[in-house]
Each structure stands twice: as structure tokens, then as C-alpha cells.
Enzyme design. Sequence first.
Site, mmCIF file in Angstrom:
data_model
loop_
_atom_site.group_PDB
_atom_site.id
_atom_site.type_symbol
_atom_site.label_atom_id
_atom_site.label_comp_id
_atom_site.label_asym_id
_atom_site.label_seq_id
_atom_site.Cartn_x
_atom_site.Cartn_y
_atom_site.Cartn_z
ATOM 1 N N SER A 171 0.843 -1.195 0.000
ATOM 2 C CA SER A 171 0.000 0.000 0.000
ATOM 3 C C SER A 171 0.875 1.241 0.000
ATOM 4 O O SER A 171 2.101 1.158 0.089
ATOM 5 C CB SER A 171 -0.928 0.011 1.224
ATOM 6 O OG SER A 171 -0.166 0.035 2.427
ATOM 7 N N GLY A 172 0.231 2.410 -0.083
ATOM 8 C CA GLY A 172 0.927 3.677 0.055
ATOM 9 C C GLY A 172 2.033 3.888 -0.951
ATOM 10 O O GLY A 172 1.940 3.494 -2.115
ATOM 11 N N ASP B 22 5.883 -7.381 2.290
ATOM 12 C CA ASP B 22 4.953 -6.714 3.197
ATOM 13 C C ASP B 22 4.351 -7.759 4.128
ATOM 14 O O ASP B 22 4.415 -8.963 3.839
ATOM 15 C CB ASP B 22 3.837 -6.006 2.419
ATOM 16 C CG ASP B 22 3.215 -4.849 3.195
ATOM 17 O OD1 ASP B 22 2.573 -5.111 4.232
ATOM 18 O OD2 ASP B 22 3.374 -3.689 2.781
ATOM 19 N N ASP C 4 7.235 -10.517 8.366
ATOM 20 C CA ASP C 4 7.435 -9.511 9.399
ATOM 21 C C ASP C 4 8.931 -9.192 9.430
ATOM 22 O O ASP C 4 9.756 -10.050 9.773
ATOM 23 C CB ASP C 4 6.982 -10.071 10.750
ATOM 24 C CG ASP C 4 7.176 -9.100 11.899
ATOM 25 O OD1 ASP C 4 7.806 -8.040 11.697
ATOM 26 O OD2 ASP C 4 6.720 -9.419 13.011
ATOM 27 N N TYR D 58 8.161 8.243 16.805
ATOM 28 C CA TYR D 58 8.349 8.333 15.359
ATOM 29 C C TYR D 58 9.616 9.112 15.031
ATOM 30 O O TYR D 58 10.423 8.686 14.191
ATOM 31 C CB TYR D 58 7.131 8.998 14.719
ATOM 32 C CG TYR D 58 7.134 8.916 13.211
ATOM 33 C CD1 TYR D 58 6.808 7.727 12.563
ATOM 34 C CD2 TYR D 58 7.447 10.025 12.433
ATOM 35 C CE1 TYR D 58 6.803 7.639 11.182
ATOM 36 C CE2 TYR D 58 7.450 9.949 11.053
ATOM 37 C CZ TYR D 58 7.128 8.754 10.437
ATOM 38 O OH TYR D 58 7.137 8.675 9.065
ATOM 39 N N LYS E 259 12.973 7.722 13.098
ATOM 40 C CA LYS E 259 13.382 8.280 11.815
ATOM 41 C C LYS E 259 14.755 8.950 11.898
ATOM 42 O O LYS E 259 15.530 8.899 10.938
ATOM 43 C CB LYS E 259 12.317 9.252 11.313
ATOM 44 C CG LYS E 259 11.022 8.551 10.893
ATOM 45 C CD LYS E 259 11.290 7.505 9.821
ATOM 46 C CE LYS E 259 10.022 6.857 9.298
ATOM 47 N NZ LYS E 259 10.297 5.897 8.196
ATOM 48 N N VAL F 169 2.866 13.357 2.235
ATOM 49 C CA VAL F 169 2.405 12.485 1.155
ATOM 50 C C VAL F 169 1.111 11.801 1.607
ATOM 51 O O VAL F 169 1.038 11.247 2.710
ATOM 52 C CB VAL F 169 3.466 11.441 0.782
ATOM 53 C CG1 VAL F 169 2.971 10.550 -0.361
ATOM 54 C CG2 VAL F 169 4.767 12.136 0.382
ATOM 55 N N THR G 297 -0.648 9.132 1.964
ATOM 56 C CA THR G 297 -0.614 7.673 1.937
ATOM 57 C C THR G 297 -1.580 7.028 2.918
ATOM 58 O O THR G 297 -1.831 5.832 2.834
ATOM 59 C CB THR G 297 0.791 7.167 2.283
ATOM 60 O OG1 THR G 297 1.111 7.595 3.623
ATOM 61 C CG2 THR G 297 1.825 7.711 1.311
#
Length: 282
Positions: free
Chosen positions: A21-22, A42, A66, A158, A162, A191, A193
Site C-alpha cells: 500500500s501507500g 509486506d 514480518d 516516530y 526516523k 504524502v 498515503t
Amino acid sequence: MARMQRLEVHGRTTVITGAASGMGAEVARELGRRGARLALVDRDADGLSALGAELTGTGHTTHVIDLTDDGAVSALATAIEASHPHVQALITCAGSSMLGDISQLTMAEMRWLMDVNLWGTVNITQALLPAMRREPAAHITHLVSIYGLAAPAGRIPYAMSKFAVRGFTESLRHELERSTVSVGAIYPAGVKTGIIGRGRYAAAIDPAVADRAAAAQAAMYHTEPADAAVRIVEATVRRKPRVMIGREARLVDVLTRVTPTRYWAPMRRPLREAIDTTTPIR
């Protein structure tokens, strides 16, 4: 400095994580249009199956896994090498998000996101690197984030993950600088997504409040995933070390260079609703 050799993607393999996805799916579609062979990775079996059926061309494979499972990643690398003799690119799009401030988050919640965003990226990169070293030219593209440039309030897990992916990417680039493998980082901003809606939030947050914060964050997204995918693929083909996607990413990049300790002041107001996970719904 010698000009870096471009990748010729037609008939050669790119591995894409988060492909169901995305941005991962859009990157797969863009590379498929260019004639690449794809190894799509995925956890979402249904999404991978649908994407695999949609893509044109031959030689594509799908792998449900995973990326935080070390043994499974090792087996994945063996399976990919068996089906794809020339792995010349890896694009890591897999990742998730987590809402909540430090008083709301548990250590388990923060560790989970670090496992997904950082260790999943490190795991697949380390596993595929031997195969990529055998190619005359290869490139690794890691999707970082605008929050790998600037760390906002309300996004500690997050931002930690990152910034760590950014550090891993830059250190790996330096380790491999005399090899045939180059390494690059993509810093997307805004974005569309759906990652924020599919992500997690601290269990201590009222779900309605979390939904409000996620909606406020999503309302700030302006770049279409297909447009971002073209930039990501071009960065990979041209083996770029650092690419910003979106006006906000370019602005934040400049802001953090100009005022590395005070960049939060101009960012606070536009993000105020997206980082508010405490004010009750009235």
C-alpha cells in the site's frame, strides 16, 4: 569526482518493502512501468496479492513477512536471491506511526515502533547487502521522513525511529563509499498515503482524541503518492544520496540548518492540532 553510474532497471530486480500500500505500492507500479523485476515485501498478504496481480511484466515475486523477525528475514534474502539473480536496488518503504506524548506512551509502545521503523530497515538491508555487492552497480534507498530532520512534540517514538534511520543510512553510505553499492535517504513531507490513519496511538489516549489528531495531521498532506513514487524511483536510478519530497521538507531542511535549536517555534502553530492528544472532545 567521477559521475556515478545510473542504474538500468529494465529486467533487473528491485526489492520494495511496505509494497502492499501507500508509497511502496506506487513505487512498485512506477518501476513495473519501467520494466523492472520486483520482489514485493509486506505483512499484508491480501494487499501484496492484489498488487502482484495488477502489475504488468514477468518475474515479480511477493513475500509475506514480518521484517522484525530475524530468522524470517534471513530466509527471505535466500528466497529472493534464488528467484532474482540480479538484485540491484532496495527501497525500504515499510513503516508505521505512533501518536502520543511522553506521559501517555509506554516503553512497550515505543519499542514496537522502533522495531518496525528502524530494526526492520536495518534487518532487510543487512540481509540483502551481500547479493547487492555482487552487482556492478547497486543502490539502497531508505525512506526517512521530514521528522528525521526536525523532531516535533507529540511524535517522540516516530522522530526517534526516523532520526535513527537517518543515522543508519548516512553511516552505511560512508562504510560503502568505496564499493559498488551506494546509499540514499528520501525525506518526504505530506504524502497522502494514509499512514497516520493506519498507524497506532498510545493506549492511554481517548480514541476520539487520537482520531482528531490523526485527521489534523492528514489534512496537512498535499503530495500525491504517485508523484512521490516518481521522485523516489528517479532518486534510486540516479543513486542520489539525499532527496527532499514536498515543499515542507525543503523548508524544514533549511530551517533546521539556520536555527538548529529554535526551529520548533515556527513549526509549533501549524502542528498544534496534529500534536494535541490530551484536550478532551467536547
